[in-house]
Design an enzyme around this catalytic site. Structure first.
Site, PDB file in Angstrom:
ATOM      1  N   SER A   1      49.574  18.563   1.295  1.00 57.28           N
ATOM      2  CA  SER A   1      48.935  17.328   0.807  1.00 57.28           C
ATOM      3  C   SER A   1      47.645  17.584   0.042  1.00 57.28           C
ATOM      4  CB  SER A   1      48.609  16.397   1.983  1.00 57.28           C
ATOM      5  OG  SER A   1      49.761  16.103   2.692  1.00 57.28           O
TER       6      SER A   1
ATOM      7  N   CYS B   1      48.428   6.689  23.648  1.00 57.10           N
ATOM      8  CA  CYS B   1      48.377   5.287  23.189  1.00 57.10           C
ATOM      9  C   CYS B   1      48.851   4.301  24.262  1.00 57.10           C
ATOM     10  CB  CYS B   1      49.190   5.118  21.907  1.00 57.10           C
ATOM     11  SG  CYS B   1      50.776   5.960  21.919  1.00 57.10           S
TER      12      CYS B   1
ATOM     13  N   ARG C   1      61.693   3.714  23.784  1.00 59.10           N
ATOM     14  CA  ARG C   1      61.488   3.432  22.354  1.00 59.10           C
ATOM     15  C   ARG C   1      62.333   2.228  21.958  1.00 59.10           C
ATOM     16  NH1 ARG C   1      57.289   5.971  20.084  1.00 59.10           N
ATOM     17  NH2 ARG C   1      57.386   8.201  20.398  1.00 59.10           N
TER      18      ARG C   1
ATOM     19  N   HIS D   1      52.928  -1.199  20.495  1.00 54.78           N
ATOM     20  CA  HIS D   1      53.664  -0.997  21.744  1.00 54.78           C
ATOM     21  C   HIS D   1      53.538  -2.244  22.629  1.00 54.78           C
ATOM     22  CE1 HIS D   1      54.143   3.062  20.567  1.00 54.78           C
ATOM     23  NE2 HIS D   1      53.312   3.683  21.386  1.00 54.78           N
TER      24      HIS D   1
ATOM     25  N   GLN E   1      49.304   0.449  18.641  1.00 51.76           N
ATOM     26  CA  GLN E   1      49.063   1.815  19.121  1.00 51.76           C
ATOM     27  C   GLN E   1      48.457   2.699  18.043  1.00 51.76           C
ATOM     28  OE1 GLN E   1      51.939   1.288  17.660  1.00 51.76           O
ATOM     29  NE2 GLN E   1      52.305   3.237  16.655  1.00 51.76           N
TER      30      GLN E   1
HETATM   31  N1  LIG Z   1      51.371   7.668  15.903  1.00 51.90           N
HETATM   32  C1  LIG Z   1      50.745   7.157  16.963  1.00 51.90           C
HETATM   33  O1  LIG Z   1      50.904   5.981  17.308  1.00 51.90           O
HETATM   34  C2  LIG Z   1      49.821   8.022  17.766  1.00 51.90           C
HETATM   35  C3  LIG Z   1      49.077   7.409  18.775  1.00 51.90           C
HETATM   36  C4  LIG Z   1      48.214   8.188  19.547  1.00 51.90           C
HETATM   37  C5  LIG Z   1      48.099   9.531  19.282  1.00 51.90           C
HETATM   38  N2  LIG Z   1      48.840  10.102  18.287  1.00 51.90           N
HETATM   39  C6  LIG Z   1      48.670  11.536  18.040  1.00 51.90           C
HETATM   40  O2  LIG Z   1      47.961  11.687  16.811  1.00 51.90           O
HETATM   41  C7  LIG Z   1      48.412  12.874  16.147  1.00 51.90           C
HETATM   42  C8  LIG Z   1      48.895  12.491  14.758  1.00 51.90           C
HETATM   43  O3  LIG Z   1      49.958  11.574  14.865  1.00 51.90           O
HETATM   44  P1  LIG Z   1      50.553  10.779  13.625  1.00 51.90           P
HETATM   45  O4  LIG Z   1      51.445   9.775  14.236  1.00 51.90           O
HETATM   46  O5  LIG Z   1      49.488  10.342  12.697  1.00 51.90           O
HETATM   47  O6  LIG Z   1      51.444  11.919  12.940  1.00 51.90           O
HETATM   48  P2  LIG Z   1      51.954  12.022  11.422  1.00 51.90           P
HETATM   49  O7  LIG Z   1      52.108  10.702  10.802  1.00 51.90           O
HETATM   50  O8  LIG Z   1      53.119  12.925  11.474  1.00 51.90           O
HETATM   51  O9  LIG Z   1      50.748  12.769  10.673  1.00 51.90           O
HETATM   52  C9  LIG Z   1      50.409  14.108  10.961  1.00 51.90           C
HETATM   53  C10 LIG Z   1      49.194  14.519  10.153  1.00 51.90           C
HETATM   54  O10 LIG Z   1      48.899  15.875  10.484  1.00 51.90           O
HETATM   55  C11 LIG Z   1      48.851  16.635   9.277  1.00 51.90           C
HETATM   56  N3  LIG Z   1      49.285  18.011   9.490  1.00 51.90           N
HETATM   57  C12 LIG Z   1      50.512  18.439   9.856  1.00 51.90           C
HETATM   58  N4  LIG Z   1      50.533  19.800   9.883  1.00 51.90           N
HETATM   59  C13 LIG Z   1      49.302  20.208   9.524  1.00 51.90           C
HETATM   60  C14 LIG Z   1      48.686  21.489   9.346  1.00 51.90           C
HETATM   61  N5  LIG Z   1      49.358  22.629   9.557  1.00 51.90           N
HETATM   62  N6  LIG Z   1      47.394  21.538   8.965  1.00 51.90           N
HETATM   63  C15 LIG Z   1      46.702  20.389   8.733  1.00 51.90           C
HETATM   64  N7  LIG Z   1      47.212  19.143   8.871  1.00 51.90           N
HETATM   65  C16 LIG Z   1      48.499  19.066   9.269  1.00 51.90           C
HETATM   66  C17 LIG Z   1      49.791  15.910   8.345  1.00 51.90           C
HETATM   67  O11 LIG Z   1      49.516  16.320   7.012  1.00 51.90           O
HETATM   68  P3  LIG Z   1      50.669  16.319   5.882  1.00 51.90           P
HETATM   69  O12 LIG Z   1      50.814  14.885   5.467  1.00 51.90           O
HETATM   70  O13 LIG Z   1      50.083  17.181   4.836  1.00 51.90           O
HETATM   71  O14 LIG Z   1      51.901  16.886   6.521  1.00 51.90           O
HETATM   72  C18 LIG Z   1      49.433  14.473   8.641  1.00 51.90           C
HETATM   73  O15 LIG Z   1      48.228  14.137   7.990  1.00 51.90           O
HETATM   74  C19 LIG Z   1      49.483  13.473  17.052  1.00 51.90           C
HETATM   75  O16 LIG Z   1      48.879  14.428  17.900  1.00 51.90           O
HETATM   76  C20 LIG Z   1      49.961  12.296  17.865  1.00 51.90           C
HETATM   77  O17 LIG Z   1      50.497  12.667  19.099  1.00 51.90           O
HETATM   78  C21 LIG Z   1      49.678   9.371  17.514  1.00 51.90           C
END
Ligand SMILES: NC(=O)c1ccc[n+]([C@@H]2O[C@H](COP(=O)([O-])OP(=O)(O)OC[C@H]3O[C@@H](n4cnc5c(N)ncnc54)[C@H](OP(=O)(O)O)[C@@H]3O)[C@@H](O)[C@H]2O)c1
Length: 375
Positions: A42, A144, A257, A264, A357
């Site tokens: 990205s 969350c 889910r 949620h 969430q």
């Molecule tokens: N989604 C939820 O509702 C939620 C709620 C609570 C906590 N979380 C936690 O928050 C975290 C992110 O979740 P998300 O839902 O936002 O996931 P996501 O939509 O898959 O986004 C992941 C992010 O991490 C980046 N990333 C992936 N590999 C990377 C690397 N090697 N180096 C640097 N950046 C990297 C991605 O960048 P690219 O776009 O470049 O791949 C993207 O910006 C997770 O740990 C998840 O468990 C999520």
């Protein structure tokens, strides 16, 4: 001093990262510079912030130099890999992953619930130029489902004590990130065309379906990872880890889910330690910051994921005495005697909760933690 801070979002292109940008802008988080990081894929992407465009950089250990506070939402392995470099650079991490949540030296914080955990003594601290006191090197954002649950249960625990809670979750696709949301949308469109594409992100077809949470089941407990997080994180946040079992809230969870894009929902059956009425439960909830009671039996107006989507508040409704303790005929008789359902003393209640969430369950909670840190 806060106006001179350099802050960063690691995982800025993700489902949570994009909401962090919105929260920082909406809440006018004080800072001099905001830097955005994601994977090398990205790098160069432009994301809008406060009327301008910020360019995403590739996240590396060296890139953390000069950053005061980094909001991490790039997954557990990335936080684990970069935490030592962040500490070397005096950069505080507020982490959305589960990497450090159960580490005893890392505060696990919901600002409305346990803000004191941020200043409790811990052996992982940094001395930073923007705080007179040492600050925790890492602060963990809870799961969350845990945050949304505790926003509703904490005021009831404070007012009446909680002996037991049985939780059933109805979790949105975006809880699995941007790719989870895409899978729900693609499969729904395909299903309507009469096609059945093989699932890629989840282990079951998602369109017009629901299934047990997509995390592994522990064969020794029968609980999946999400259910275990709800139980153990609650114990840590409420400071009940060292209490004997009889003094802890006994909690069990079933995490599911559902084909919902965002927010949620949780159905919760609680046993209080002291009797209360539905009216008192509703009043305790309504007085808690960040909770909105949506509970109109006459019009069937209760929390839904759509009502909660994009909202900072956690919505709570369907507040009623547990009909397994007071059978419906007995309840009806008491309600007639007392002029309504809301003044019957009881220790058991049912509630239905909905929370975004991506906001209170992730981005908003992390930004609130940052606000507390710089106060
Ligand atoms: N989604 C939820 O509702 C939620 C709620 C609570 C906590 N979380 C936690 O928050 C975290 C992110 O979740 P998300 O839902 O936002 O996931 P996501 O939509 O898959 O986004 C992941 C992010 O991490 C980046 N990333 C992936 N590999 C990377 C690397 N090697 N180096 C640097 N950046 C990297 C991605 O960048 P690219 O776009 O470049 O791949 C993207 O910006 C997770 O740990 C998840 O468990 C999520």
């Amino acid at each position: 001093m806060p106006n001179q801070l350099t802050i960063a979002i690691a995982g800025a292109t993700g489902a949570v990262g994009r909401e962090m940008l919105t929260c920082l802008e909406k809440r006018r988080f004080p800072h001099a510079r905001l830097r955005l990081f994601a994977s090398a894929r990205s790098a160069g992407t432009a994301l809008p912030f406060a009327g301008c465009e910020l360019t995403v950089e590739a996240l590396t250990a060296d890139a953390l130099a000069g950053i005061d506070i980094a909001l991490f939402s790039a997954g557990s392995s990335i936080t684990r890999d970069l935490a030592p470099a962040a500490a070397r650079h005096n950069c505080v991490i507020i982490d959305n992953s589960s990497a450090f949540r159960m580490d005893p030296s890392v505060p696990l914080v919901v600002p409305e619930v346990n803000p004191a955990a941020l200043v409790a003594p811990t052996n992982k601290v940094l001395s930073v130029k923007w705080s007179a006191q040492p600050v925790p090197a890492i602060v963990a954002n809870p799961n969350c489902s845990t945050i949304i649950l505790l926003m509703a249960l904490t005021p009831l625990r404070t007012a009446f004590g909680i002996e037991r809670a049985v939780v059933s979750t109805y979790q949105a696709a975006s809880g699995a990130g941007a790719k989870g949301m895409d899978e729900l949308e693609e499969q729904t469109r395909a299903d309507l065309r009469g096609e059945r594409p093989a699932p890629k992100v989840f282990h079951e077809p998602y369109a017009f379906n629901l299934f047990s949470h997509n995390t592994a089941i522990d064969p020794l407990t029968g609980l999946n990872v999400e259910e275990t997080k709800v139980i153990l994180e609650t114990r840590k946040i409420w400071g009940e880890e060292s209490l004997p079992p009889a003094q802890r809230a006994a909690i069990t969870a079933t995490c599911i889910r559902v084909p919902v894009r965002r927010a949620h929902a949780e159905s919760v059956n609680i046993t209080l330690r002291r009797e209360a009425t539905a009216r008192q439960v509703r009043e305790a909830l309504a007085a808690f910051p960040g909770v909105q009671v949506v509970d109109d039996r006459d019009t069937n107006n209760f929390p839904t994921p759509l009502k909660a989507s994009g909202k900072d508040e956690v919505l709570v409704g369907r507040i009623r005495p547990d009909a397994s303790l007071l059978a419906p005929d007995e309840l009806a008789r008491l309600a007639r005697d007392r002029g309504g359902l809301d003044d019957i003393p009881c220790r058991g209640f049912d509630l239905f909760i909905c929370g975004d969430q991506l906001l209170k369950g992730a981005a908003l909670n992390a930004v609130q933690i940052a606000e507390l840190l710089i106060k």
